[in-house]
Design a protein around this motif. Structure first.
Motif: not given
Length: 221
Positions: A157-176
């Motif tokens: 959870e900590f890592f997931v929250n952190r990478i979400c925090y690093l997103l700009k507005s309308k940003g996207t995460i692509l996780f393989n």
């Protein structure tokens, strides 16, 4: 080149080195293209490039081309970076984070990664990097494997929250992700079901090249 021609009939290995993180790293001519493999899986180009390209197409090439800053966690040979530059014509900044300096040396020699002008490579552990960085990103691509193993922190959870925090507005995460067992399938199912934040939308593209599942997280505001 004869090796390239013969590779349409049989893979031709041209380089192999032992790796403390991935057992072995190999560069091989296969079906007319150079690919980078670990002992048990494809690391760059080949099937991996097709997998991540599918995720990028799902996000939208036109949308990505207009972005300013892309973060790639797990560079290896840099096939997803080549897709960004050569196919999408992305001209913004690309930051690539790779824990293994040896694999970057291979990527530079065989795949000319060091010739990409808008790419900055940082040798660091991905977990440590996301804790330290002060930048925000339009797109974060997570493609971290040690052979066929994915580090546990990627699903915490900590890592997931952190990478979400690093997103700009309308940003996207692509996780393989790789799903080789029932436990892996359950892990991904739990990851998706427990992702409960009204500011994000999460979806998956399962069974790509048999064993991979892409998880895509979009920031809605």
């Amino acid at each position: 080149m004869l090796k390239k021609l013969f590779s349409y009939f049989i893979p031709i290995k041209i380089f192999k080195v032992n790796s403390s993180l991935s057992k072995t790293i190999e560069v091989t001519w296969a079906n007319g293209e150079l690919v980078l493999d670990s002992e048990n899986t494809n690391y760059s180009y080949g099937s991996l490039q097709r997998i991540l390209r599918k995720g990028l197409k799902h996000i939208g090439f036109e949308k990505i081309a207009k972005m300013e800053h892309v973060l790639v966690l797990g560079v290896a040979g840099g096939s997803v970076i080549k897709t960004l530059v050569d196919e999408i014509n992305f001209n913004g900044k690309i930051t690539g984070v790779e824990i293994d300096p040896g694999i970057i040396t291979i990527a530079n020699e065989y795949f000319k990664l060091n010739e990409i002008q808008n790419l900055e490579i940082i040798i660091d552990d991905a977990f440590e990097f996301v804790l330290k960085t002060k930048d925000r990103y339009d797109l974060i691509i997570i493609d971290i494997f040690q052979d066929t193993t994915m580090p546990n922190f990627l699903f915490e959870e900590f890592f997931v929250n952190r990478i979400c925090y690093l997103l700009k507005s309308k940003g996207t995460i692509l996780f393989n992700t790789m799903c080789l067992t029932a436990a892996h399938n359950s892990r991904n199912k739990t990851y998706i079901e427990e992702f409960n934040d009204n500011h994000y939308q999460i979806q998956s593209i399962p069974r790509i090249e048999r064993h991979n599942e892409l998880i895509i997280i979009n920031k809605t505001a």
